[in-house]
Design an enzyme around this catalytic site. Structure first.
Site, mmCIF file in Angstrom:
data_model
loop_
_atom_site.group_PDB
_atom_site.id
_atom_site.type_symbol
_atom_site.label_atom_id
_atom_site.label_comp_id
_atom_site.label_asym_id
_atom_site.label_seq_id
_atom_site.Cartn_x
_atom_site.Cartn_y
_atom_site.Cartn_z
ATOM 1 N N LEU A 12 0.864 -1.177 0.000
ATOM 2 C CA LEU A 12 0.000 0.000 0.000
ATOM 3 C C LEU A 12 0.901 1.228 0.000
ATOM 4 C CD1 LEU A 12 -2.738 -0.865 2.686
ATOM 5 C CD2 LEU A 12 -2.962 -0.968 0.194
ATOM 6 N N ASP A 13 0.445 2.322 -0.643
ATOM 7 C CA ASP A 13 1.182 3.581 -0.573
ATOM 8 C C ASP A 13 1.404 3.960 0.889
ATOM 9 O OD1 ASP A 13 1.172 3.810 -3.280
ATOM 10 O OD2 ASP A 13 -0.429 5.304 -3.369
ATOM 11 N N MET A 14 2.487 4.648 1.169
ATOM 12 C CA MET A 14 2.795 5.052 2.537
ATOM 13 C C MET A 14 1.605 5.782 3.171
ATOM 14 S SD MET A 14 5.890 7.480 3.968
ATOM 15 C CE MET A 14 5.245 9.000 3.252
#
Length: 564
Positions: free
Chosen positions: A403-405
């Site tokens: 997942l994106d940060m």
């Protein structure tokens, strides 16, 4: 006597109540200072009123910048600048000039004229109808030669097969003496066939060589002029790069070539990126240093129609690009007190990873926002490092997907190599079902008129401005997102839209770009600091995950509600 600076603009309204920043803006991640917002508002009013710019912003937008500065008299004001050119002009009244104006100098005009003359010669030579005639003759001769050669090879092959049949038959019906005479005769026929093929080949080679020489006589002149033009263009380009000299607050100079010499772009292409040094930020700082003005804060915004590929929206603020501006601004800002780079600091150290499910081969977690999935260049705290501590006996890579940060939500963790392989295959084959919930920073018409739909926009990395992604129909990878409208929500005077997003593909920043890009919803997700405006967090959450257990193949579904 006070010298009037044509680019120094005094604020039209009172600024007595404003506090100045203690440090200069970190240009690659910032929130505009209130005084920069005020300066931008005044510039935008001016842009609305200025017809003399002769640029149709409804057809193509432009990045503008404001630089808060202090003059020698201690008076606060601001400078205005734009990236590149406006209406084919790069030097307009009240805007800072380009860093270098060599294209208007005598040396450039003289050398450019030589290149233009070569271009004119090439145009005449390439338009010569004789080239096409000779190329057509050569092509026709080549076709006839190949046909003749093919026919003779087929004929010889048939004759070779007949001779072999004769030998086989004669071996059982002729005497030894007769068989010897026959073999000698057949061997001579074989040699004759080979010679015929050889002489045919030599005959056509001579004709084709003569025809090729006729074409080359005309093309060699063109190739020679192109090589000469290339040498002159490269030499002139290098001179321009050397003329682009950037100052810093200590008035130290570095040219464009020196600034990019150690970058990945220069290693790959041998030159700085096209347009480097012509962005608003370097132009504003260069003018300030030359004019003896003290830079206080910086902000850049987009004005006009969104570009085809990048996410840029009218009046929204954006950071300086990494590819073109980072080497330049790193030098220009050296010696100044700069805001800390927030990207170097972990924002998730005090956030816990919640375990939703766990057995011997897998775990499902709820990742908090601002926690990396895997280690970054400067931040080691991440899901991977925490899982290693939490499951010390786990084998394999642990991380199955990312997942994106800034995105929170469900992630599956593999605790064995076999489980990792199985789960990864489920993601590769796209049998895993994922649902995200997002809050959009507006109420796009597309969502007012429809309850569900599909966004299909191919994505590619923005080479000049990583980690941003852009829409690219030429080189981008397929990216599809199904969406469902959930509800419209009122926050003060603003209407927001809550939606479900179902990514069919898993491209980097896919959901964020599909929401923010003008060919998608044209409405960024709330808190999207890359494609919209910063808030307390990115309002994007992976709330549902459906997959099969890696050993039992049992269908499993997990949900966790968003905290927004």
């Amino acid at each position: 006597m006070q010298i009037i600076d044509p680019c120094f603009t005094r604020f039209k309204s009172s600024i007595d109540s404003y506090n100045l920043p203690e440090r200069f803006t970190f240009p690659f991640y910032y929130q505009p200072h209130p005084l920069c917002l005020l300066a931008a508002e005044e510039l935008q009013v001016s842009l609305d009123q200025k017809k003399a710019l002769q640029h149709d912003f409804s057809q193509s937008g432009k990045m503008f910048g404001v630089l808060l500065v202090e003059n020698a008299q201690g008076e606060l004001g601001y400078l205005s600048g734009f990236s590149g050119k406006l209406a084919d002009n790069n030097d307009l009244t009240h805007f800072v000039p380009p860093v270098d104006d060599s294209i208007n100098t005598e040396f450039f005009k003289v050398e450019q004229k030589v290149i233009n003359d070569l271009n004119a010669q090439l145009a005449l030579l390439e338009a010569n109808p004789g080239i096409e005639v000779k190329q057509r003759v050569l092509a026709e001769l080549t076709s006839v030669a190949n046909n003749d050669f093919s026919q003779l090879q087929s004929q010889n092959s048939a004759q070779k097969k007949a001779r072999k049949a004769q030998r086989n038959l004669a071996a059982t019906s002729l005497s030894d003496a007769e068989l010897t005479l026959l073999k000698d005769k057949l061997a001579k026929e074989s040699v004759a066939d080979k010679n015929e093929l050889k002489y045919l080949k030599l005959s056509w080679q001579e004709k084709l060589l003569k025809a090729q020489q006729g074409v080359d006589t005309l093309l060699d002149v063109i190739v020679s002029i192109k090589e000469q033009r290339s040498l002159l263009s490269n030499s002139l380009q290098q001179k321009l790069f050397e003329q682009y000299r950037f100052l810093n607050i200590k008035l130290e100079e570095k040219n464009l070539t020196d600034l990019f010499i150690d970058t990945a772009f220069h290693h790959k292409y041998g030159v700085p990126p096209a347009g480097a040094g012509d962005c608003a930020a370097p132009k504003l700082l260069q003018y300030a240093f030359k004019a003896g003005l003290k830079p206080i804060a910086l902000a850049e915004f987009w004005w006009g129609k969104s570009p085809k590929s990048e996410v840029r929206q009218h009046k929204n603020f954006y950071t300086a690009c990494i590819g073109k501006c980072q080497p330049i601004l790193t030098h220009m800002l050296s010696g100044m007190l700069i805001d800390d780079n927030p990207l170097l600091k972990s924002l998730s150290e005090d956030k816990n990873v919640e375990i939703i499910y766990e057995d011997d081969v897998m775990a499902v977690i709820n990742k908090p926002s601002e926690l990396l999935s895997v280690p970054g260049k400067s931040i080691s705290d991440c899901v991977h490092s925490r899982m290693k501590l939490l499951f010390p006996k786990a084998s394999g890579p642990l991380i199955v997907h990312r997942l994106d940060m800034s995105t929170s939500g469900l992630m599956v963790i593999a605790l064995t190599k076999q489980a990792h392989k199985n789960l990864q295959q489920q993601f590769i084959k796209r049998t895993v079902e994922k649902r995200y919930v997002a809050l959009l920073s507006g109420c796009p018409k597309q969502l007012v008129d429809n309850e569900e739909g599909l966004i299909s926009l191919p994505l590619a990395g923005d080479f000049d401005d990583r980690p941003r992604q852009m829409v690219c129909f030429e080189t981008g990878k397929e990216a599809e997102t199904k969406w469902q409208r959930i509800a419209f929500e009122q926050q003060g005077e603003q209407t927001l839209t809550r939606i479900h997003l179902y990514p069919k593909t898993g491209r980097t920043h896919q959901l964020r770009v599909h929401c923010a890009h003008h060919l998608g919803f044209n409405t960024p997700i709330v808190g999207d600091d890359l494609y919209g405006a910063k808030a307390n967090r990115l309002h994007l959450h992976a709330e549902m995950l459906k997959l099969n257990h890696p050993t039992t193949n049992e269908a499993m579904a997990f949900t966790v509600a968003a905290k927004f």
